[in-house]
Scaffold this active site. Structure first.
Site, PDB file in Angstrom:
ATOM      1  N   HIS A 212      -2.013  11.853 -27.419  1.00  0.00           N
ATOM      2  CA  HIS A 212      -2.737  10.758 -26.804  1.00  0.00           C
ATOM      3  C   HIS A 212      -4.229  10.865 -26.647  1.00  0.00           C
ATOM      4  O   HIS A 212      -5.117  10.129 -27.296  1.00  0.00           O
ATOM      5  CB  HIS A 212      -2.025   9.422 -26.242  1.00  0.00           C
ATOM      6  CG  HIS A 212      -2.448   9.750 -24.735  1.00  0.00           C
ATOM      7  ND1 HIS A 212      -1.607  10.400 -23.880  1.00  0.00           N
ATOM      8  CD2 HIS A 212      -3.463   8.817 -24.229  1.00  0.00           C
ATOM      9  CE1 HIS A 212      -2.323  10.400 -22.812  1.00  0.00           C
ATOM     10  NE2 HIS A 212      -3.226   9.124 -23.027  1.00  0.00           N
TER      11      HIS A 212
HETATM   12  C1  UD1 Z   1      -4.923   4.774 -21.452  1.00  0.00           C
HETATM   13  C2  UD1 Z   1      -5.807   5.324 -19.964  1.00  0.00           C
HETATM   14  C3  UD1 Z   1      -5.057   7.004 -19.602  1.00  0.00           C
HETATM   15  C4  UD1 Z   1      -3.239   6.843 -19.964  1.00  0.00           C
HETATM   16  C5  UD1 Z   1      -2.865   6.536 -21.085  1.00  0.00           C
HETATM   17  C6  UD1 Z   1      -1.354   6.354 -20.769  1.00  0.00           C
HETATM   18  C7  UD1 Z   1      -7.791   4.350 -19.774  1.00  0.00           C
HETATM   19  C8  UD1 Z   1      -9.475   4.962 -20.167  1.00  0.00           C
HETATM   20  N1  UD1 Z   1      -7.218   5.553 -20.519  1.00  0.00           N
HETATM   21  O1  UD1 Z   1      -4.628   5.354 -22.719  1.00  0.00           O
HETATM   22  O2  UD1 Z   1      -5.940   7.058 -18.334  1.00  0.00           O
HETATM   23  O3  UD1 Z   1      -3.274   8.368 -19.438  1.00  0.00           O
HETATM   24  O4  UD1 Z   1      -3.540   4.814 -21.476  1.00  0.00           O
HETATM   25  O5  UD1 Z   1      -0.945   5.892 -22.219  1.00  0.00           O
HETATM   26  O6  UD1 Z   1      -7.797   3.646 -19.322  1.00  0.00           O
HETATM   27  N2  UD1 Z   1      -2.496   0.912 -28.076  1.00  0.00           N
HETATM   28  C9  UD1 Z   1      -1.052  -0.347 -28.701  1.00  0.00           C
HETATM   29  N3  UD1 Z   1      -0.225  -0.563 -27.925  1.00  0.00           N
HETATM   30  C10 UD1 Z   1      -0.349  -0.817 -26.298  1.00  0.00           C
HETATM   31  C11 UD1 Z   1      -1.320   0.266 -26.154  1.00  0.00           C
HETATM   32  C12 UD1 Z   1      -2.548   0.624 -27.087  1.00  0.00           C
HETATM   33  O7  UD1 Z   1      -1.032  -0.164 -30.060  1.00  0.00           O
HETATM   34  O8  UD1 Z   1       0.403  -0.864 -25.972  1.00  0.00           O
HETATM   35  C13 UD1 Z   1      -3.457   1.042 -28.648  1.00  0.00           C
HETATM   36  C14 UD1 Z   1      -4.511   0.524 -29.127  1.00  0.00           C
HETATM   37  O9  UD1 Z   1      -4.631   0.869 -30.229  1.00  0.00           O
HETATM   38  C15 UD1 Z   1      -5.259   1.124 -28.165  1.00  0.00           C
HETATM   39  C16 UD1 Z   1      -5.416   2.356 -28.317  1.00  0.00           C
HETATM   40  O10 UD1 Z   1      -3.709   2.697 -28.462  1.00  0.00           O
HETATM   41  O11 UD1 Z   1      -6.731   0.936 -28.606  1.00  0.00           O
HETATM   42  C17 UD1 Z   1      -5.171   2.404 -27.482  1.00  0.00           C
HETATM   43  O12 UD1 Z   1      -5.486   2.235 -25.961  1.00  0.00           O
HETATM   44  P1  UD1 Z   1      -5.624   2.243 -24.496  1.00  0.00           P
HETATM   45  O13 UD1 Z   1      -5.123   1.172 -23.371  1.00  0.00           O
HETATM   46  O14 UD1 Z   1      -7.346   1.886 -24.569  1.00  0.00           O
HETATM   47  O15 UD1 Z   1      -6.020   3.676 -24.119  1.00  0.00           O
HETATM   48  P2  UD1 Z   1      -5.122   5.014 -24.195  1.00  0.00           P
HETATM   49  O16 UD1 Z   1      -4.902   5.717 -25.188  1.00  0.00           O
HETATM   50  O17 UD1 Z   1      -3.478   3.830 -23.985  1.00  0.00           O
END
Ligand code: UD1
Length: 362
Positions: A212
Protein backbone atom coordinates in the site's frame (compact mmCIF):
# COMPACT_ATOMS: atom_id res chain seq x y z
CA UNK A 1 1.49 15.85 36.68
CA UNK A 2 3.54 13.41 38.76
CA UNK A 3 1.51 11.23 41.12
CA UNK A 4 -2.00 12.11 39.82
CA UNK A 5 -4.47 9.41 40.66
CA UNK A 6 -6.97 9.82 37.80
CA UNK A 7 -5.62 11.00 34.48
CA UNK A 8 -7.63 12.11 31.47
CA UNK A 9 -6.04 10.90 28.25
CA UNK A 10 -7.28 11.85 24.80
CA UNK A 11 -6.13 9.44 22.07
CA UNK A 12 -6.12 10.58 18.45
CA UNK A 13 -6.31 7.79 15.86
CA UNK A 14 -7.18 7.77 12.19
CA UNK A 15 -5.62 4.88 10.30
CA UNK A 16 -5.87 1.12 10.51
CA UNK A 17 -2.66 0.26 12.43
CA UNK A 18 -3.54 2.86 15.05
CA UNK A 19 -6.83 1.15 15.88
CA UNK A 20 -4.83 -2.02 16.62
CA UNK A 21 -2.47 -0.14 18.96
CA UNK A 22 -5.37 1.70 20.58
CA UNK A 23 -7.07 -1.51 21.77
CA UNK A 24 -4.59 -2.59 24.49
CA UNK A 25 -3.94 1.01 25.57
CA UNK A 26 -7.66 1.64 26.01
CA UNK A 27 -8.08 -1.50 28.06
CA UNK A 28 -5.10 -0.70 30.30
CA UNK A 29 -6.22 2.91 30.86
CA UNK A 30 -9.75 1.88 31.82
CA UNK A 31 -8.49 -0.93 34.06
CA UNK A 32 -6.35 1.61 35.94
CA UNK A 33 -9.40 3.84 36.49
CA UNK A 34 -8.38 6.62 34.10
CA UNK A 35 -10.61 8.57 31.76
CA UNK A 36 -9.99 7.84 28.09
CA UNK A 37 -11.44 9.94 25.28
CA UNK A 38 -11.03 8.52 21.76
CA UNK A 39 -11.04 10.86 18.78
CA UNK A 40 -11.04 9.44 15.22
CA UNK A 41 -9.87 11.78 12.48
CA UNK A 42 -11.64 9.77 9.77
CA UNK A 43 -8.45 9.31 7.72
CA UNK A 44 -9.53 5.72 7.17
CA UNK A 45 -13.28 5.41 6.73
CA UNK A 46 -14.09 2.20 4.81
CA UNK A 47 -15.87 -0.36 7.00
CA UNK A 48 -13.07 -2.91 6.67
CA UNK A 49 -10.35 -0.28 7.23
CA UNK A 50 -11.93 1.13 10.39
CA UNK A 51 -15.22 -0.05 11.99
CA UNK A 52 -14.31 -3.72 11.93
CA UNK A 53 -11.26 -3.05 14.14
CA UNK A 54 -13.34 -1.26 16.76
CA UNK A 55 -15.81 -4.16 16.78
CA UNK A 56 -13.29 -7.02 16.84
CA UNK A 57 -10.88 -5.47 19.33
CA UNK A 58 -13.55 -4.28 21.77
CA UNK A 59 -12.82 -0.56 21.39
CA UNK A 60 -15.76 1.75 22.20
CA UNK A 61 -17.15 4.17 19.64
CA UNK A 62 -14.99 7.29 19.40
CA UNK A 63 -16.30 10.33 21.27
CA UNK A 64 -15.87 12.24 18.03
CA UNK A 65 -15.12 11.44 14.38
CA UNK A 66 -13.81 14.34 12.33
CA UNK A 67 -14.60 12.45 9.10
CA UNK A 68 -11.85 14.15 7.11
CA UNK A 69 -11.57 11.30 4.58
CA UNK A 70 -9.05 11.16 1.74
CA UNK A 71 -7.31 14.19 0.28
CA UNK A 72 -3.81 15.39 -0.56
CA UNK A 73 -1.36 15.34 2.36
CA UNK A 74 -1.70 19.09 2.91
CA UNK A 75 -5.46 19.28 2.76
CA UNK A 76 -6.01 16.13 4.82
CA UNK A 77 -3.59 17.30 7.53
CA UNK A 78 -5.01 20.83 7.56
CA UNK A 79 -8.58 19.64 8.02
CA UNK A 80 -7.50 17.48 10.95
CA UNK A 81 -5.55 20.36 12.53
CA UNK A 82 -8.56 22.61 12.33
CA UNK A 83 -10.90 20.09 13.97
CA UNK A 84 -8.47 18.84 16.62
CA UNK A 85 -7.59 22.22 18.11
CA UNK A 86 -11.21 22.84 19.04
CA UNK A 87 -11.52 19.27 20.37
CA UNK A 88 -8.49 19.57 22.63
CA UNK A 89 -9.68 22.89 24.04
CA UNK A 90 -13.08 21.40 24.81
CA UNK A 91 -11.80 18.24 26.53
CA UNK A 92 -8.66 19.73 28.16
CA UNK A 93 -7.06 16.33 28.87
CA UNK A 94 -3.87 15.83 30.89
CA UNK A 95 -2.37 14.08 27.88
CA UNK A 96 -3.01 13.99 24.17
CA UNK A 97 -1.73 10.59 23.06
CA UNK A 98 -0.74 10.00 19.43
CA UNK A 99 0.26 6.76 17.76
CA UNK A 100 2.84 6.01 15.07
CA UNK A 101 3.55 8.00 11.94
CA UNK A 102 0.40 8.93 10.04
CA UNK A 103 -0.94 12.30 8.96
CA UNK A 104 -3.40 11.99 11.86
CA UNK A 105 -0.46 11.78 14.27
CA UNK A 106 1.28 14.84 12.84
CA UNK A 107 -1.91 16.91 12.81
CA UNK A 108 -2.67 16.07 16.44
CA UNK A 109 0.91 16.83 17.46
CA UNK A 110 0.91 20.28 15.87
CA UNK A 111 -2.58 21.10 17.18
CA UNK A 112 -1.60 20.05 20.73
CA UNK A 113 1.70 21.86 21.12
CA UNK A 114 0.37 25.16 19.76
CA UNK A 115 -2.11 25.35 22.62
CA UNK A 116 0.38 24.01 25.23
CA UNK A 117 -1.45 20.74 25.51
CA UNK A 118 0.90 18.03 26.89
CA UNK A 119 1.63 15.52 24.15
CA UNK A 120 2.77 11.88 24.39
CA UNK A 121 3.93 9.93 21.33
CA UNK A 122 3.54 6.16 21.33
CA UNK A 123 5.92 4.31 19.01
CA UNK A 124 8.42 7.14 19.29
CA UNK A 125 11.94 6.90 17.89
CA UNK A 126 11.32 4.71 14.85
CA UNK A 127 13.35 5.83 11.87
CA UNK A 128 13.62 4.62 8.28
CA UNK A 129 16.07 7.44 7.42
CA UNK A 130 14.21 7.63 4.11
CA UNK A 131 13.15 11.24 3.71
CA UNK A 132 10.96 10.47 0.71
CA UNK A 133 8.45 8.71 2.98
CA UNK A 134 5.69 10.95 4.36
CA UNK A 135 5.71 8.74 7.45
CA UNK A 136 9.37 9.59 8.20
CA UNK A 137 8.59 13.32 8.37
CA UNK A 138 5.51 12.62 10.46
CA UNK A 139 7.45 10.66 13.06
CA UNK A 140 10.48 12.96 13.28
CA UNK A 141 8.33 16.10 13.61
CA UNK A 142 6.05 14.45 16.17
CA UNK A 143 8.96 13.21 18.29
CA UNK A 144 10.49 16.67 18.42
CA UNK A 145 7.17 18.25 19.37
CA UNK A 146 6.18 15.74 22.06
CA UNK A 147 6.72 16.06 25.81
CA UNK A 148 6.80 12.31 26.47
CA UNK A 149 8.33 9.80 24.04
CA UNK A 150 7.11 6.24 24.57
CA UNK A 151 9.64 4.11 22.71
CA UNK A 152 8.96 0.53 21.60
CA UNK A 153 12.57 -0.72 21.42
CA UNK A 154 16.10 0.01 22.59
CA UNK A 155 17.04 0.94 19.03
CA UNK A 156 14.27 3.57 19.04
CA UNK A 157 15.61 4.93 22.36
CA UNK A 158 19.06 5.28 20.83
CA UNK A 159 17.66 7.25 17.87
CA UNK A 160 15.93 9.62 20.27
CA UNK A 161 19.05 10.07 22.40
CA UNK A 162 21.07 10.89 19.29
CA UNK A 163 18.54 13.59 18.42
CA UNK A 164 18.84 15.13 21.89
CA UNK A 165 15.51 13.73 23.10
CA UNK A 166 16.78 11.18 25.65
CA UNK A 167 15.44 13.05 28.70
CA UNK A 168 11.86 12.82 27.40
CA UNK A 169 12.11 9.13 26.47
CA UNK A 170 10.72 6.07 28.27
CA UNK A 171 11.14 2.53 26.95
CA UNK A 172 7.69 0.93 27.25
CA UNK A 173 7.89 -1.86 24.64
CA UNK A 174 5.59 -2.38 21.70
CA UNK A 175 1.83 -2.32 22.31
CA UNK A 176 1.26 -4.18 19.05
CA UNK A 177 2.98 -7.16 20.69
CA UNK A 178 0.33 -7.12 23.42
CA UNK A 179 -2.56 -7.35 21.01
CA UNK A 180 -0.84 -9.68 18.54
CA UNK A 181 0.07 -12.33 21.13
CA UNK A 182 -3.35 -12.20 22.73
CA UNK A 183 -5.10 -12.50 19.37
CA UNK A 184 -2.87 -15.43 18.42
CA UNK A 185 -3.97 -17.30 21.54
CA UNK A 186 -7.62 -16.64 20.66
CA UNK A 187 -7.37 -17.65 16.99
CA UNK A 188 -5.47 -20.83 17.82
CA UNK A 189 -8.35 -21.82 20.12
CA UNK A 190 -11.11 -20.81 17.67
CA UNK A 191 -10.09 -19.82 14.14
CA UNK A 192 -12.19 -16.93 12.79
CA UNK A 193 -14.48 -17.28 9.81
CA UNK A 194 -12.40 -16.45 6.73
CA UNK A 195 -13.69 -14.65 3.63
CA UNK A 196 -15.45 -16.51 0.87
CA UNK A 197 -13.00 -18.17 -1.49
CA UNK A 198 -10.21 -18.40 1.10
CA UNK A 199 -8.14 -21.57 0.48
CA UNK A 200 -9.41 -24.53 2.49
CA UNK A 201 -6.03 -26.26 2.70
CA UNK A 202 -4.42 -24.02 5.21
CA UNK A 203 -0.95 -25.31 6.01
CA UNK A 204 1.95 -23.52 4.35
CA UNK A 205 0.30 -23.51 0.95
CA UNK A 206 0.00 -19.78 0.56
CA UNK A 207 1.78 -16.49 1.04
CA UNK A 208 0.06 -13.46 2.61
CA UNK A 209 0.79 -10.16 0.89
CA UNK A 210 -0.08 -6.48 1.37
CA UNK A 211 1.14 -3.54 -0.72
CA UNK A 212 0.00 0.00 0.00
CA UNK A 213 2.91 2.42 0.35
CA UNK A 214 3.00 5.39 -1.93
CA UNK A 215 6.49 4.47 -3.17
CA UNK A 216 5.19 1.09 -4.40
CA UNK A 217 1.72 2.07 -5.63
CA UNK A 218 2.06 5.42 -7.35
CA UNK A 219 4.69 4.78 -10.03
CA UNK A 220 3.42 2.55 -12.90
CA UNK A 221 6.73 0.78 -13.55
CA UNK A 222 7.29 0.13 -9.88
CA UNK A 223 3.78 -1.21 -9.30
CA UNK A 224 4.01 -3.42 -12.41
CA UNK A 225 7.33 -4.85 -11.13
CA UNK A 226 5.92 -5.58 -7.66
CA UNK A 227 2.81 -7.29 -9.05
CA UNK A 228 4.70 -9.42 -11.58
CA UNK A 229 7.11 -10.47 -8.82
CA UNK A 230 4.24 -11.65 -6.61
CA UNK A 231 2.58 -13.32 -9.62
CA UNK A 232 5.66 -15.52 -10.14
CA UNK A 233 5.47 -17.36 -6.79
CA UNK A 234 4.79 -21.11 -6.97
CA UNK A 235 2.42 -20.80 -4.01
CA UNK A 236 -0.83 -18.86 -4.11
CA UNK A 237 -0.26 -15.26 -3.08
CA UNK A 238 -3.27 -13.95 -1.17
CA UNK A 239 -3.10 -10.23 -1.80
CA UNK A 240 -5.11 -8.30 0.81
CA UNK A 241 -5.73 -5.22 -1.26
CA UNK A 242 -5.62 -1.85 0.52
CA UNK A 243 -7.96 0.70 -1.15
CA UNK A 244 -4.94 2.74 -2.28
CA UNK A 245 -3.59 -0.31 -4.17
CA UNK A 246 -6.92 -1.05 -5.85
CA UNK A 247 -7.42 2.60 -6.85
CA UNK A 248 -3.90 3.04 -8.24
CA UNK A 249 -3.91 -0.28 -10.12
CA UNK A 250 -7.23 0.67 -11.71
CA UNK A 251 -5.98 4.16 -12.67
CA UNK A 252 -2.71 2.76 -14.08
CA UNK A 253 -4.44 -0.08 -15.95
CA UNK A 254 -2.56 -2.79 -14.03
CA UNK A 255 -4.37 -6.08 -13.44
CA UNK A 256 -3.80 -7.35 -9.88
CA UNK A 257 -5.14 -10.87 -10.55
CA UNK A 258 -2.04 -12.18 -12.34
CA UNK A 259 -0.32 -15.58 -12.07
CA UNK A 260 -0.26 -16.76 -8.45
CA UNK A 261 -2.11 -13.73 -7.10
CA UNK A 262 -5.61 -13.95 -5.65
CA UNK A 263 -7.06 -10.66 -4.50
CA UNK A 264 -9.06 -10.28 -1.27
CA UNK A 265 -10.36 -7.28 0.63
CA UNK A 266 -8.41 -6.30 3.76
CA UNK A 267 -8.95 -8.76 6.64
CA UNK A 268 -10.10 -8.07 10.17
CA UNK A 269 -7.36 -8.30 12.79
CA UNK A 270 -8.21 -11.84 14.03
CA UNK A 271 -8.48 -13.01 10.40
CA UNK A 272 -5.10 -11.46 9.60
CA UNK A 273 -3.40 -13.11 12.57
CA UNK A 274 -4.97 -16.45 11.69
CA UNK A 275 -3.91 -16.06 8.03
CA UNK A 276 -0.29 -15.26 8.92
CA UNK A 277 0.06 -18.04 11.52
CA UNK A 278 -1.03 -20.62 8.94
CA UNK A 279 0.92 -19.16 6.00
CA UNK A 280 4.28 -20.05 4.46
CA UNK A 281 5.26 -16.42 4.97
CA UNK A 282 4.55 -12.81 4.18
CA UNK A 283 5.54 -10.40 1.39
CA UNK A 284 4.68 -6.80 2.28
CA UNK A 285 5.58 -3.14 2.46
CA UNK A 286 3.65 -2.61 5.70
CA UNK A 287 5.55 -1.71 8.85
CA UNK A 288 3.13 -3.44 11.20
CA UNK A 289 2.85 -6.66 9.21
CA UNK A 290 6.63 -7.19 9.13
CA UNK A 291 6.63 -7.23 12.90
CA UNK A 292 3.46 -9.29 13.22
CA UNK A 293 5.02 -11.92 10.93
CA UNK A 294 8.04 -12.00 13.24
CA UNK A 295 5.90 -12.29 16.38
CA UNK A 296 3.82 -15.06 14.80
CA UNK A 297 6.84 -17.04 13.58
CA UNK A 298 6.33 -16.41 9.84
CA UNK A 299 9.26 -15.35 7.61
CA UNK A 300 8.82 -12.07 5.78
CA UNK A 301 10.11 -10.38 2.64
CA UNK A 302 9.81 -6.58 2.68
CA UNK A 303 9.52 -4.78 -0.66
CA UNK A 304 11.09 -1.52 0.50
CA UNK A 305 14.57 -0.02 0.62
CA UNK A 306 14.70 -0.19 4.43
CA UNK A 307 12.75 -1.03 7.56
CA UNK A 308 12.12 0.69 10.87
CA UNK A 309 11.93 -2.72 12.55
CA UNK A 310 15.61 -3.59 12.12
CA UNK A 311 15.47 -6.34 14.76
CA UNK A 312 13.37 -8.52 12.44
CA UNK A 313 16.17 -8.36 9.85
CA UNK A 314 19.04 -8.81 12.32
CA UNK A 315 17.38 -11.95 13.70
CA UNK A 316 16.99 -13.42 10.19
CA UNK A 317 13.19 -13.32 9.90
CA UNK A 318 12.83 -10.41 7.51
CA UNK A 319 14.59 -9.88 4.16
CA UNK A 320 14.66 -6.43 2.61
CA UNK A 321 14.22 -6.77 -1.15
CA UNK A 322 13.76 -3.34 -2.77
CA UNK A 323 14.45 -4.59 -6.31
CA UNK A 324 12.09 -7.60 -6.13
CA UNK A 325 15.03 -9.90 -6.89
CA UNK A 326 14.71 -12.46 -4.09
CA UNK A 327 12.90 -15.65 -5.22
CA UNK A 328 9.87 -15.68 -2.92
CA UNK A 329 9.47 -19.40 -2.26
CA UNK A 330 13.19 -20.12 -1.88
CA UNK A 331 13.55 -17.30 0.64
CA UNK A 332 10.48 -18.20 2.68
CA UNK A 333 11.50 -21.88 2.81
CA UNK A 334 14.99 -21.15 4.16
CA UNK A 335 15.57 -22.64 7.62
CA UNK A 336 15.56 -20.15 10.49
CA UNK A 337 16.32 -20.60 14.16
CA UNK A 338 13.66 -19.36 16.54
CA UNK A 339 14.74 -15.99 17.97
CA UNK A 340 16.12 -16.36 21.49
CA UNK A 341 15.28 -12.77 22.40
CA UNK A 342 12.12 -10.65 22.53
CA UNK A 343 13.07 -7.22 21.15
CA UNK A 344 9.43 -6.06 21.13
CA UNK A 345 8.68 -6.97 24.73
CA UNK A 346 6.56 -9.69 26.25
CA UNK A 347 3.08 -8.21 25.93
CA UNK A 348 3.04 -5.71 28.82
CA UNK A 349 3.70 -2.50 26.86
CA UNK A 350 0.22 -1.04 27.35
CA UNK A 351 0.55 -1.38 31.11
CA UNK A 352 3.95 0.30 30.99
CA UNK A 353 2.50 3.05 28.80
CA UNK A 354 -0.15 3.78 31.43
CA UNK A 355 2.48 3.93 34.16
CA UNK A 356 4.55 6.38 32.11
CA UNK A 357 1.50 8.59 31.54
CA UNK A 358 0.65 8.49 35.27
CA UNK A 359 4.14 9.49 36.29
CA UNK A 360 4.68 11.97 33.46
CA UNK A 361 7.98 13.63 32.88
CA UNK A 362 6.94 17.23 33.09
C1 UD1 B 1 -1.81 5.55 5.92
C2 UD1 B 1 -0.53 6.05 6.61
C3 UD1 B 1 0.48 4.92 6.72
C4 UD1 B 1 -0.14 3.65 7.30
C5 UD1 B 1 -1.38 3.29 6.50
C6 UD1 B 1 -2.07 2.05 7.01
C7 UD1 B 1 -0.05 8.43 6.22
C8 UD1 B 1 0.82 9.39 5.48
N1 UD1 B 1 0.09 7.13 5.87
O1 UD1 B 1 -1.47 5.25 4.57
O2 UD1 B 1 1.56 5.34 7.54
O3 UD1 B 1 0.79 2.58 7.22
O4 UD1 B 1 -2.29 4.40 6.54
O5 UD1 B 1 -3.09 1.64 6.13
O6 UD1 B 1 -0.80 8.83 7.07
N2 UD1 B 1 -8.63 4.93 1.12
C9 UD1 B 1 -9.92 4.43 1.00
N3 UD1 B 1 -10.58 4.07 2.13
C10 UD1 B 1 -10.05 4.20 3.36
C11 UD1 B 1 -8.75 4.74 3.47
C12 UD1 B 1 -8.06 5.08 2.35
O7 UD1 B 1 -10.43 4.28 -0.09
O8 UD1 B 1 -10.72 3.86 4.35
C13 UD1 B 1 -7.87 5.24 -0.08
C14 UD1 B 1 -8.04 6.61 -0.64
O9 UD1 B 1 -8.01 6.50 -2.03
C15 UD1 B 1 -6.80 7.35 -0.16
C16 UD1 B 1 -5.79 6.26 -0.17
O10 UD1 B 1 -6.49 5.08 0.18
O11 UD1 B 1 -6.48 8.41 -0.96
C17 UD1 B 1 -4.65 6.45 0.76
O12 UD1 B 1 -5.09 6.69 2.08
P1 UD1 B 1 -4.20 7.62 3.05
O13 UD1 B 1 -4.93 7.87 4.29
O14 UD1 B 1 -3.69 8.77 2.28
O15 UD1 B 1 -2.91 6.79 3.35
P2 UD1 B 1 -2.61 5.23 3.47
O16 UD1 B 1 -1.98 4.77 2.22
O17 UD1 B 1 -3.80 4.47 3.95
Amino acid sequence: MRGRSRVKVLSVVGARPQFVKLAPVHRALVAAGHEHVIVHTGQHYDHDMSDVFFQDLGIPEPAQNLAVGSASHGRQTAQMLDGLEETFLRHAPEWVLVYGDTNSTLAAAVAAVKIHQPLAHLEAGLRSFNRRMPEEHNRVLTDHAADLLLAPTEVACRHLEREGLGDRTVLVGDVMTDVCLETRTNVMAAPPVMPQGWPADETDTYVVSTIHRQENTDDPDRLALVISHLAGSRRQVLLLAHPRLRAKARDLGINLEQGAIRVFDPLSYPQLVSAVVRSAGVVTDSGGLQKEAFLLGAPCITLRTETEWVETVELGWNTIDPECRTPIDQELDRHRDRPGVAPYGLGDAAQRTVTALEQGLM
